[in-house]
Design an enzyme around this catalytic site. Structure first.
Site, PDB file in Angstrom:
ATOM      1  N   ARG A 153      14.281  51.769  39.398  1.00 35.01           N
ATOM      2  CA  ARG A 153      15.052  52.507  40.064  1.00 35.01           C
ATOM      3  C   ARG A 153      15.776  53.734  39.156  1.00 35.01           C
ATOM      4  O   ARG A 153      15.981  54.579  39.850  1.00 35.01           O
ATOM      5  CB  ARG A 153      16.245  51.454  40.416  1.00 35.01           C
ATOM      6  CG  ARG A 153      16.151  50.528  41.522  1.00 35.01           C
ATOM      7  CD  ARG A 153      17.321  49.464  41.564  1.00 35.01           C
ATOM      8  NE  ARG A 153      17.123  48.334  42.542  1.00 35.01           N
ATOM      9  CZ  ARG A 153      17.866  47.570  42.747  1.00 35.01           C
ATOM     10  NH1 ARG A 153      19.173  47.482  42.251  1.00 35.01           N
ATOM     11  NH2 ARG A 153      17.541  46.538  43.866  1.00 35.01           N
ATOM     12  N   HIS A 178      23.951  48.038  34.522  1.00 34.73           N
ATOM     13  CA  HIS A 178      23.313  47.493  35.626  1.00 34.73           C
ATOM     14  C   HIS A 178      22.192  46.523  35.564  1.00 34.73           C
ATOM     15  O   HIS A 178      21.995  45.623  36.497  1.00 34.73           O
ATOM     16  CB  HIS A 178      22.391  48.829  36.273  1.00 34.73           C
ATOM     17  CG  HIS A 178      23.303  49.761  36.952  1.00 34.73           C
ATOM     18  ND1 HIS A 178      24.085  49.370  38.122  1.00 34.73           N
ATOM     19  CD2 HIS A 178      23.875  51.008  36.695  1.00 34.73           C
ATOM     20  CE1 HIS A 178      24.974  50.529  38.469  1.00 34.73           C
ATOM     21  NE2 HIS A 178      24.564  51.480  37.555  1.00 34.73           N
ATOM     22  N   ASP A 202      37.678  42.272  43.327  1.00 37.57           N
ATOM     23  CA  ASP A 202      38.898  43.087  43.176  1.00 37.57           C
ATOM     24  C   ASP A 202      38.972  43.912  44.292  1.00 37.57           C
ATOM     25  O   ASP A 202      38.198  43.935  45.072  1.00 37.57           O
ATOM     26  CB  ASP A 202      38.581  43.892  41.757  1.00 37.57           C
ATOM     27  CG  ASP A 202      39.680  44.808  41.303  1.00 37.57           C
ATOM     28  OD1 ASP A 202      41.096  44.682  41.644  1.00 37.57           O
ATOM     29  OD2 ASP A 202      39.483  45.932  40.934  1.00 37.57           O
ATOM     30  N   ASP A 207      41.086  47.675  44.629  1.00 34.83           N
ATOM     31  CA  ASP A 207      41.213  49.016  44.401  1.00 34.83           C
ATOM     32  C   ASP A 207      39.736  49.339  43.415  1.00 34.83           C
ATOM     33  O   ASP A 207      39.644  48.364  42.550  1.00 34.83           O
ATOM     34  CB  ASP A 207      42.355  49.440  43.554  1.00 34.83           C
ATOM     35  CG  ASP A 207      43.356  49.660  44.762  1.00 34.83           C
ATOM     36  OD1 ASP A 207      43.582  50.557  45.492  1.00 34.83           O
ATOM     37  OD2 ASP A 207      44.164  48.857  44.219  1.00 34.83           O
ATOM     38  N   THR A 228      43.478  40.387  43.961  1.00 38.03           N
ATOM     39  CA  THR A 228      43.948  41.700  43.781  1.00 38.03           C
ATOM     40  C   THR A 228      45.138  41.653  43.208  1.00 38.03           C
ATOM     41  O   THR A 228      45.895  40.680  43.148  1.00 38.03           O
ATOM     42  CB  THR A 228      44.043  42.564  45.070  1.00 38.03           C
ATOM     43  OG1 THR A 228      44.860  43.634  44.837  1.00 38.03           O
ATOM     44  CG2 THR A 228      44.755  41.786  46.097  1.00 38.03           C
ATOM     45  N   ASP A 257      48.434  54.137  37.426  1.00 39.57           N
ATOM     46  CA  ASP A 257      49.950  53.246  36.905  1.00 39.57           C
ATOM     47  C   ASP A 257      49.673  52.231  36.127  1.00 39.57           C
ATOM     48  O   ASP A 257      48.418  51.932  35.619  1.00 39.57           O
ATOM     49  CB  ASP A 257      50.385  52.662  38.180  1.00 39.57           C
ATOM     50  CG  ASP A 257      49.572  51.882  39.034  1.00 39.57           C
ATOM     51  OD1 ASP A 257      48.476  51.377  38.630  1.00 39.57           O
ATOM     52  OD2 ASP A 257      49.714  51.615  40.293  1.00 39.57           O
ATOM     53  N   LYS A 281      43.954  37.292  36.877  1.00 44.24           N
ATOM     54  CA  LYS A 281      42.696  36.978  37.477  1.00 44.24           C
ATOM     55  C   LYS A 281      41.790  35.608  37.350  1.00 44.24           C
ATOM     56  O   LYS A 281      41.248  35.058  38.098  1.00 44.24           O
ATOM     57  CB  LYS A 281      41.709  37.938  37.443  1.00 44.24           C
ATOM     58  CG  LYS A 281      42.569  39.229  38.393  1.00 44.24           C
ATOM     59  CD  LYS A 281      41.593  40.294  38.956  1.00 44.24           C
ATOM     60  CE  LYS A 281      42.285  41.322  39.740  1.00 44.24           C
ATOM     61  NZ  LYS A 281      41.417  42.508  40.109  1.00 44.24           N
TER      62      LYS A 281
END
Length: 422
Positions: free
Chosen positions: A106, A124, A146, A148, A182, A348, A356
């Site tokens: 690739r 990758h 996740d 965002d 999230t 932020d 998590k």
């Protein structure tokens, strides 16, 4: 500013990882010696394969020693731990040679004469190796995401007709449990319905799926503080709150409100002090929630455009705030009695109660109470895996296998590698 500086600095989007940097150093030698020679590409390919084969063996040896340490109390140390002391736990063997061949086709890694294997090349390759390992095991039971920069752009949402929608629905149809873990912390399930509306609408519209399949979709909000499950009736759809008694671990129930409040108080004070110290605009705000406190950009009026525009906090300031608060809390006694997570959200900064790793672990137990889903049967996909401080997906590495992506587009790409063979 030189090109090299720009390239190296931009890598901070993914924060340098010790294991990836070590592999990058190993691959640099054959690149330097062979690139540009008549037989360079072929010889480089063979040497790269040899290096990845050796790393494969080191990972397998580490897993065997991990198992002996856990089962027999062995004090033996893996060779990979000696070479890369910061390396974490592996839950599956990694077919790195096969993964390298996939990514070389690739990305034409061996054909390059001026650019050696990069951080992103290796990222990758590791992603492909993890996907191949899970496909070979045929044991994948839980995929968590996740929000965002993984499912949607920062501050965005899943729109109707979005490419990610069909991929997630395919996972659900194949019996895979899907959780969105999230940092966005709301106790109102409708807030998550808004962020995931395109997915919820598609599920409601799909009459070929059973409610049991659809209910395999959950949201773990605030990293590990709020659990919601998809539901629908003949006229309504969305998420419903799950009663705490059904999912909150006893260890978390033991956390005292005083310790939680004291921890957030210290983080809030630090944010205020750092705002002045770093000369950040007064329009920036500190937001206090029940189980989180954050420093977020406000809006300022642009005289030229004659509109309010969002303040952009410098990346360096965000990182400084995260690391200072993290260090402060690490030596603060009440914070040692609970779990907390400080992270840079891109625009932020937040300090959350929990993390998590805990959120993924809770889902593993929620879906299979009697026989919890194991780390080797779990895959977490996220964009923030910095080794310390500013990335909240990093902790998920201790709870399951992971894929490190950098955009929603990459999330679609890794799912396209995974789904056809499940």
């Amino acid at each position: 500013m030189s090109s090299r500086y720009r390239v190296e600095y931009n890598l901070k989007v993914h924060k340098k990882d010790a294991f990836i940097e070590w592999i990058k150093g190993l691959l640099a030698v054959p690149f330097v010696l062979q690139a540009g020679t008549d037989s360079g590409a072929e010889r480089t390919y063979k040497q790269y394969c040899s290096i990845f084969s050796d790393i494969e063996n080191l990972v397998s040896q580490k897993i065997e020693i991990q198992n002996r340490r856990r089962q027999l109390g062995s004090l033996e140390e893996a060779r990979l731990d000696q070479l890369v002391p910061q390396v974490g736990t592996f839950f599956t063997h990694l077919p790195l040679v096969e993964a390298f061949e996939v990514q070389n086709r690739r990305r034409a890694i061996c054909s390059r004469k001026m650019v050696s294997p990069s951080f992103n090349d290796i990222r990758h390759i590791l992603n492909s190796a993890q996907i191949l390992a899970l496909l070979k095991s045929k044991e994948l039971k839980l995929v968590t995401f996740d929000g965002d920069v993984t499912l949607y752009e920062d501050g965005g949402s899943i729109e109707r007709g979005g490419k990610i929608v069909t991929r997630i629905i395919t996972l659900l149809k194949r019996g895979i449990n899907v959780g969105v873990v999230t940092a966005a912390g709301y106790d109102d399930p409708d807030k998550y319905k808004e962020r995931l509306y395109g997915l919820c609408f598609a599920l409601f519209s799909d009459k070929s799926m059973s409610l049991e399949q659809k209910s395999k979709l959950t949201v773990m909000g605030g990293e590990s503080n709020y659990l919601f499950q998809y539901f629908e009736t003949s006229e309504q759809f969305g998420f419903k709150s799950i009663d705490d008694d059904e999912w909150v671990p006893s260890s978390v129930k033991a956390w005292s409100d005083d310790d939680i409040d004291a921890t957030l108080d210290v983080a809030q004070t630090c944010f205020g002090e750092l705002s002045h110290l770093l000369a950040l605009p007064s329009k920036c705000q500190i937001i206090r929630k029940k189980r989180a406190v954050g420093f977020v950009p406000g809006f300022i009026f642009d005289d030229e455009l004659e509109v309010n525009v969002k303040i952009k906090i410098p990346r360096e300031a965000l990182e400084e705030m995260v690391l200072v608060v993290q260090k402060k809390l690490e030596s603060y006694p009440p914070a040692q009695n609970i779990q907390f997570s400080c992270f840079d959200g891109g625009s932020d900064v937040w300090c959350d109660i929990g993390g998590k790793d805990l959120g993924v672990s809770i889902l593993q137990n929620f879906y299979q109470t009697d026989s919890p889903i194991t780390a080797a049967q779990t895959l977490h996909i996220g964009d923030q895996f910095a080794p310390k401080g500013s990335a909240n997906d990093f902790k998920a590495r201790s709870a399951g296998c992971t894929l490190w992506i950098s955009s929603p587009r990459e999330t679609i790409e890794v799912l396209d590698d995974l789904l056809p063979y499940l």
